[in-house]
Design an enzyme around this catalytic site. Structure first.
Site, mmCIF file in Angstrom:
data_model
loop_
_atom_site.group_PDB
_atom_site.id
_atom_site.type_symbol
_atom_site.label_atom_id
_atom_site.label_comp_id
_atom_site.label_asym_id
_atom_site.label_seq_id
_atom_site.Cartn_x
_atom_site.Cartn_y
_atom_site.Cartn_z
ATOM 1 N N TYR A 71 10.611 2.299 -2.044
ATOM 2 C CA TYR A 71 11.718 2.267 -2.998
ATOM 3 C C TYR A 71 12.404 3.611 -3.188
ATOM 4 O O TYR A 71 13.248 3.752 -4.068
ATOM 5 C CB TYR A 71 11.224 1.718 -4.330
ATOM 6 N N TRP A 92 14.270 -9.814 -3.224
ATOM 7 C CA TRP A 92 13.553 -8.614 -2.785
ATOM 8 C C TRP A 92 13.966 -8.246 -1.366
ATOM 9 O O TRP A 92 14.192 -7.080 -1.047
ATOM 10 C CB TRP A 92 12.053 -8.859 -2.855
ATOM 11 N N SER A 135 3.106 -3.102 -7.001
ATOM 12 C CA SER A 135 3.730 -4.101 -6.159
ATOM 13 C C SER A 135 3.531 -3.748 -4.686
ATOM 14 O O SER A 135 2.409 -3.570 -4.234
ATOM 15 C CB SER A 135 5.197 -4.260 -6.551
ATOM 16 N N TYR A 136 4.610 -3.630 -3.904
ATOM 17 C CA TYR A 136 4.449 -3.215 -2.505
ATOM 18 C C TYR A 136 3.685 -1.893 -2.433
ATOM 19 O O TYR A 136 2.886 -1.656 -1.515
ATOM 20 C CB TYR A 136 5.816 -3.068 -1.847
ATOM 21 N N ASP A 172 2.355 -12.311 -14.226
ATOM 22 C CA ASP A 172 2.750 -11.550 -13.043
ATOM 23 C C ASP A 172 2.831 -12.503 -11.850
ATOM 24 O O ASP A 172 1.888 -13.271 -11.595
ATOM 25 C CB ASP A 172 1.700 -10.457 -12.787
ATOM 26 N N HIS A 187 5.556 -9.162 -14.005
ATOM 27 C CA HIS A 187 5.329 -8.238 -12.900
ATOM 28 C C HIS A 187 5.725 -6.806 -13.234
ATOM 29 O O HIS A 187 5.198 -5.865 -12.623
ATOM 30 C CB HIS A 187 6.104 -8.711 -11.655
#
Length: 566
Positions: free
Chosen positions: A49, A172, A125-126, A249, A284
């Site tokens: 990101y 996403w 997350s990722y 989430d 999330h």
């Protein structure tokens, strides 16, 4: 290496340090060093990101809130762009390069004079997935990780229960499918039209790079998923993990699976014994789920996540004992009672699994029908029928929605007026009922189509009529028995479906009622089943399906509740 070094308030910053990978690609990292001579314990964040951009709220918090606190705590912090993202070289292929690149980054870190050889990681997350991929290296310098909202593998996330596509990941993918985030795309894209486009593969190929198409090319759990997932690889992980997720989430089921996998199969006694998990009342983004919901979940959102990192890594990387290893391994927020509670295992050893059976007089369509719930097994009862029309699917409302504004404890009372939702409601409770653990639905059903979906939703009905979603699940019929060997249905033949409704911790208060919905769609969180029986994402046509749900002596459809004695 031509890093620019900046010094401010005793903190040294090296920008765009190029880290060599084994194949000759260089990945860019920013290095933040605390005051002092060092060397320092080091916390690594490998992100897609933007290591500086802060283009999503969590990464903005990393630089504004997390990194300053880590520096104040005496840690060096390294923010690295993953391969093919922002300032790093190479091509971005989602997920598949993170283990090798993470291992090479670890090897580089321990060779730096400012790193004392004790390394941890952070990110959500990722970026939590990249932590676990780093951990697969088994490198002795990695002393712990703290994944927030991670996944075990993408088969369980992108393709729920085999072939049920989490369609909203289009959002996403649009943002992250290229070198930088493409947030402005939404000003010009009709995402709803993309969700509905047929064939679905055509919509995907029009906006994503080919790396994303592979999700549709592999609808069963084959080698393409197994190569970079964690399933059957937990023995490679040597370091303990502290997992964090929320009941709402969209990755909560994946986090719980990963916790269980490492707790049971980690490669060292330390990894097994010291791994922890916290599950709060969050979606999330780890904000309180009720900020976008329809009830007040209480004070559970007041949680110091950077502070948890400092406690965890002070113990793992510095040997400073703040008691974190003495706490029980499971900490959960009990909704309804609005309180935190520590537990020794997950699921809880004292759980009593109780079936709650579906009943009706043959017309449970909508909340105004005659569907009911009871602990008594059914005897001779007529089946319920409804029509699932993929052209008019049941809309996603609340729960673990990927779109955060729509996630959380939403009121589904208006939605339950639809005639394509079977609604089964219990009597008012005479005492509080705690449901904590995994929830599953056993559904006996038939359909007129060769393939279809069935959904199940558990709600808490308040005395004022609000029907608040607690948890939900979906099952694609062709994957009812196997995620590797799909089998179509014979129209009109009853089958047994097991629907994983994920997990929760909810106290249904006295005077409230339990409610279960059964339907065949949850759109656009999940893709619509066109009911044709062909290659799902190449279908160009759809048809309605006449669904039959049985609840009789031989086919006792029920939801299995993990009840905690009180």
């Amino acid at each position: 290496m031509s890093a620019i070094q900046q010094v401010r308030a005793g903190v040294s910053v090296m920008i765009d340090v190029m880290v060599p990978m084994r194949d000759g690609v260089d990945l860019s990292a920013d290095v933040y060093l605390p005051p002092g001579n060092g060397p320092f314990p080091t916390l690594l964040c490998r992100t897609i990101y933007g290591k500086q951009s802060g283009e999503i709220c969590t990464d903005l918090a990393y630089l504004q809130e997390w990194v300053p606190r880590f520096l104040a705590g005496g840690y060096a912090a390294v923010m690295q762009d993953c391969r093919g993202r922002y300032d790093s070289g190479g091509d971005f292929v989602p997920y598949v390069n993170e283990a090798a690149d993470g291992a090479d980054t670890l090897a580089w870190l321990v060779a730096q004079p400012w790193c004392d050889g004790n390394i941890g990681a952070f990110g959500q997350s990722y970026v939590a997935f990249t932590q676990l991929q780093v951990a697969l290296s088994g490198h002795p310098s990695l002393k712990g990780i703290l994944p927030v909202g991670n996944q075990e593998d993408n088969f369980g996330y992108f393709l729920m229960d085999g072939g049920v596509l989490q369609l909203q990941n289009f959002v996403w993918g649009i943002n992250s499918g290229r070198r930088t985030m493409n947030c402005t795309s939404f000003e010009f894209l009709d995402v709803e039209a993309l969700y509905r486009h047929m064939p679905l593969r055509e919509a995907v190929s029009g906006i994503f790079r080919p790396a994303y198409w592979k999700f549709l090319d592999h609808p069963t759990f084959d080698d393409s998923w197994q190569t970079y997932g964690l399933k059957d690889k937990y023995g490679m992980i040597q370091a303990p993990a502290h997992f964090v997720t929320g009941w709402y989430d969209n990755l909560s089921r994946e986090v719980v699976k990963t916790y269980a996998g490492l707790k049971q199969g980690g490669g060292t006694a330390e990894a097994r014994d010291l791994t922890r998990i916290i599950i709060g009342p969050w979606s999330h983004d780890l904000d309180r789920a009720d900020r976008n919901g329809d009830i007040d979940l209480g004070p559970g959102g007041e949680f110091d996540l950077p502070g948890l990192h400092l406690d965890w890594y002070d113990r793992r990387l510095k040997g400073i004992d703040r008691g974190i290893d003495d706490r029980p391994p499971v900490r959960i927020y009990v909704m309804g009672d609005a309180e935190w509670r520590d537990e020794n295992e997950w699921p809880l050893a004292r759980t009593e699994y109780r079936p709650l059976y579906l009943h009706s007089g043959g017309d449970a369509r909508s909340a105004s029908g005659n569907g009911s719930l009871s602990v008594d097994p059914p005897a001779r009862e007529p089946a319920d029928r409804f029509v699932y029309d993929p052209a008019d699917p049941v809309p996603t409302l609340g729960g673990c929605d990927v779109i955060l504004d729509n996630a959380g404890p939403k009121d589904r009372a208006q939605l339950q007026r639809r005639r394509d939702i079977l609604v089964f409601t219990g009597d008012p409770l005479d005492r509080d009922l705690e449901v904590t653990g995994p929830v599953t639905m056993t559904l006996y059903a038939a359909g007129s189509a060769p393939d279809t979906d069935f959904t199940a939703t558990l709600c808490d009905v308040h005395p004022d009529g609000r029907a608040i979603i607690v948890c939900e699940g979906i099952r694609r019929a062709r994957y009812r028995d196997s995620v590797t060997d799909p089998t179509l249905m014979t129209p009109g033949v009853p089958y047994r479906f097991t629907i994983d409704m994920w997990q929760t911790s909810q106290v249904f208060k006295a005077g409230h009622r339990l409610r279960v919905e059964v339907s065949s769609s949850n759109f656009p969180r999940f893709d619509r089943n066109p009911n044709m029986g062909g290659e799902l994402w190449n279908e160009t046509s759809m048809q309605p399906a006449n669904q039959t749900v049985f609840h009789d002596r031989d086919r006792p459809s029920h939801v299995l509740l993990p009840v905690i004695p009180r």
